[in-house]
Scaffold this motif. Structure first.
Motif, PDB file in Angstrom:
ATOM      1  N   ASP A  57     -10.566  -7.245  -7.367  1.00 26.41           N
ATOM      2  CA  ASP A  57     -11.254  -7.357  -8.508  1.00 26.41           C
ATOM      3  C   ASP A  57     -10.503  -9.189  -8.376  1.00 26.41           C
ATOM      4  OD1 ASP A  57     -12.118  -6.816 -11.314  1.00 26.41           O
ATOM      5  OD2 ASP A  57     -10.713  -8.743 -11.405  1.00 26.41           O
ATOM      6  N   ARG A  58     -11.787  -9.763  -8.316  1.00 21.06           N
ATOM      7  CA  ARG A  58     -11.423 -11.791  -8.094  1.00 21.06           C
ATOM      8  C   ARG A  58     -10.349 -11.939  -9.299  1.00 21.06           C
ATOM      9  NH1 ARG A  58     -13.959 -14.218  -5.377  1.00 21.06           N
ATOM     10  NH2 ARG A  58     -14.492 -15.622  -6.343  1.00 21.06           N
ATOM     11  N   ALA A  59      -9.691 -10.947 -10.329  1.00 26.94           N
ATOM     12  CA  ALA A  59      -9.014 -11.882 -11.238  1.00 26.94           C
ATOM     13  C   ALA A  59      -7.286 -11.958 -10.290  1.00 26.94           C
ATOM     14  CB  ALA A  59      -9.207 -11.367 -12.667  1.00 26.94           C
ATOM     15  N   PHE A  60      -7.095 -10.272  -9.798  1.00 28.13           N
ATOM     16  CA  PHE A  60      -5.861 -10.051  -9.495  1.00 28.13           C
ATOM     17  C   PHE A  60      -6.442 -11.756  -7.964  1.00 28.13           C
ATOM     18  CE2 PHE A  60      -3.838  -7.860  -6.048  1.00 28.13           C
ATOM     19  CZ  PHE A  60      -2.654  -7.914  -6.649  1.00 28.13           C
ATOM     20  N   LEU A  61      -6.772 -11.712  -7.175  1.00 34.66           N
ATOM     21  CA  LEU A  61      -6.883 -12.706  -6.159  1.00 34.66           C
ATOM     22  C   LEU A  61      -6.782 -13.852  -6.324  1.00 34.66           C
ATOM     23  CD1 LEU A  61      -8.871 -10.143  -4.107  1.00 34.66           C
ATOM     24  CD2 LEU A  61      -6.124 -10.252  -4.038  1.00 34.66           C
ATOM     25  N   MET A  62      -7.966 -14.093  -7.709  1.00 29.96           N
ATOM     26  CA  MET A  62      -8.179 -14.999  -7.953  1.00 29.96           C
ATOM     27  C   MET A  62      -8.353 -15.815  -9.106  1.00 29.96           C
ATOM     28  SD  MET A  62     -10.094 -16.834  -4.196  1.00 29.96           S
ATOM     29  CE  MET A  62     -10.059 -16.401  -3.442  1.00 29.96           C
ATOM     30  N   ALA A  63      -7.914 -14.997  -9.902  1.00 31.45           N
ATOM     31  CA  ALA A  63      -8.003 -15.752 -11.779  1.00 31.45           C
ATOM     32  C   ALA A  63      -9.007 -15.777 -11.499  1.00 31.45           C
ATOM     33  CB  ALA A  63      -6.656 -16.670 -11.563  1.00 31.45           C
ATOM     34  N   ASP A  64      -9.953 -15.273 -11.294  1.00 29.69           N
ATOM     35  CA  ASP A  64     -11.315 -15.475 -11.766  1.00 29.69           C
ATOM     36  C   ASP A  64     -11.728 -14.416 -12.570  1.00 29.69           C
ATOM     37  OD1 ASP A  64     -14.219 -15.513 -11.622  1.00 29.69           O
ATOM     38  OD2 ASP A  64     -14.618 -15.486  -9.640  1.00 29.69           O
ATOM     39  N   GLY A  65     -11.177 -15.164 -13.654  1.00 31.54           N
ATOM     40  CA  GLY A  65     -11.467 -14.590 -14.735  1.00 31.54           C
ATOM     41  C   GLY A  65     -11.405 -15.091 -16.466  1.00 31.54           C
ATOM     42  N   VAL A  66     -11.451 -14.626 -17.407  1.00 34.43           N
ATOM     43  CA  VAL A  66     -11.440 -15.240 -18.380  1.00 34.43           C
ATOM     44  C   VAL A  66     -11.004 -14.331 -20.049  1.00 34.43           C
ATOM     45  CG1 VAL A  66     -13.219 -16.911 -18.475  1.00 34.43           C
ATOM     46  CG2 VAL A  66     -13.653 -14.839 -19.890  1.00 34.43           C
ATOM     47  N   TYR A  67     -10.128 -14.619 -20.445  1.00 38.98           N
ATOM     48  CA  TYR A  67     -10.035 -14.321 -21.927  1.00 38.98           C
ATOM     49  C   TYR A  67     -10.249 -14.521 -23.618  1.00 38.98           C
ATOM     50  CZ  TYR A  67      -5.260 -16.452 -22.844  1.00 38.98           C
ATOM     51  OH  TYR A  67      -4.852 -17.703 -23.155  1.00 38.98           O
ATOM     52  N   GLU A  68     -10.018 -13.184 -23.891  1.00 40.91           N
ATOM     53  CA  GLU A  68      -9.992 -13.345 -25.936  1.00 40.91           C
ATOM     54  C   GLU A  68      -8.909 -12.803 -26.044  1.00 40.91           C
ATOM     55  OE1 GLU A  68     -11.122 -16.244 -27.965  1.00 40.91           O
ATOM     56  OE2 GLU A  68     -11.939 -17.220 -26.035  1.00 40.91           O
ATOM     57  N   VAL A  69      -8.247 -13.547 -27.298  1.00 37.63           N
ATOM     58  CA  VAL A  69      -6.922 -12.616 -27.836  1.00 37.63           C
ATOM     59  C   VAL A  69      -7.495 -12.754 -29.342  1.00 37.63           C
ATOM     60  CG1 VAL A  69      -4.518 -12.377 -29.126  1.00 37.63           C
ATOM     61  CG2 VAL A  69      -4.745 -13.127 -26.388  1.00 37.63           C
ATOM     62  N   THR A  70      -7.919 -11.799 -30.323  1.00 44.32           N
ATOM     63  CA  THR A  70      -8.467 -11.658 -31.713  1.00 44.32           C
ATOM     64  C   THR A  70      -6.888 -11.032 -32.700  1.00 44.32           C
ATOM     65  OG1 THR A  70     -10.069 -11.494 -30.676  1.00 44.32           O
ATOM     66  CG2 THR A  70      -9.663 -10.628 -33.354  1.00 44.32           C
TER      67      THR A  70
END
Length: 287
Positions: free
Chosen positions: A23-36
């Protein structure tokens, strides 16, 4: 009780949840997030978080995993399954695991994103003791990348900043660039002088906080003047009050910056009042 989480369309016990090592979030920090945040079993500012998520995805040319109505349904179901009255829902979308590790990502239309959500139970979230005592802040150099307006999972330097604050015996850090405060490690920063609330204007330099937008709206409705401009640590130390806002801290007073007391060294009445207004109005509008 085993926590139920959500991974790519499935509700699972947390110990059964799995994401590919590619997964590219694991390898590249290629991800976004939200906290509600969740108060009284309902979601606070969900529409704002959903809109910011959509913007973040577009800025990174990443495909949305589902529509907003589906996201709302998943949030509500996780809150129900985990019995959350006060707490948080964390959502993360990544570009997925399209193949072997590569700096070049494939066509977004042919790549299946990864969608993960989980809850965190936080009893007493709205009645935090820190809101009564205030936070102590240190300043650190802002060494993050230039697109802080995108809520990515690249959180290593903010994490380091919180650890710097902890080591210094403080609660958090404000980051400084070219002599001016950008924001906190996980929050937007404000000072108060007279009846004027001062905070940095929106740009690529800071996160466009959902709580920020609501608090500034409530401040104007309460006849407080708002000025969006840069300010320095020295100006903050000489202010009448200071505070931060975030989805999980709401409005949190700041009473000390780099060892210097702000105002009387106790939570300022405007910050305290804005916290009351925000919690009251947000509860009324919660979904």
């Amino acid at each position: 009780m085993t926590r139920t989480v959500y991974v790519n369309g499935e509700y699972l016990p947390e110990h059964e949840a799995k994401v590919s090592i590619f997964d590219r979030a694991f390898l590249m920090a290629d991800g976004v997030y939200e906290v509600t945040s969740v108060l009284d079993g309902k979601l606070i500012d969900f529409a704002g978080h959903a809109a910011r998520l959509e913007r973040s995805l577009k800025e990174l040319d990443m495909r949305a995993p589902c529509d907003t109505d589906t996201l709302l349904e998943v949030h509500r179901e996780l809150v129900r399954l985990n019995g959350i009255e006060e707490g948080l829902v964390y959502l993360q979308v990544t570009r997925g695991a399209p193949g072997d590790r590569d700096f070049v990502f494939p066509d977004p239309e042919t790549t299946e994103p990864t969608l993960v959500l989980f809850t965190q139970n936080k009893p007493g979230l709205a009645d935090s003791p820190a809101a009564k005592t205030g936070m102590r802040i240190i300043s650190i150099e802002d060494q993050r990348w230039g697109r802080r307006d995108i809520k990515t999972v690249q959180l290593l330097y903010p994490s380091m900043g919180k650890m710097m604050a902890k080591k210094a015996g403080a609660d958090d850090a404000w980051m400084v660039e070219d002599g001016f405060v950008t924001e906190g490690t996980s929050n937007n920063a404000y000072i108060v002088k007279g009846n004027k609330i001062i905070t940095r204007a929106l740009s690529n330099d800071i996160l466009h906080g959902i709580t920020r937008a609501a608090v500034l709206r409530f401040a104007r409705e309460a006849q407080m003047e708002v000025e969006e401009r840069n300010f320095s640590i020295e100006e903050a130390q000489a202010a009448d009050e200071a505070f931060v806002t975030s989805a999980s801290a709401f409005v949190m007073p700041v009473v000390e910056i780099d060892g210097v007391a702000v105002g009387a060294g106790t939570p300022g009445h405007r910050a305290v009042r804005l916290r009351e207004i925000y919690l009251d109005e947000s509860r009324k509008a919660a979904v």
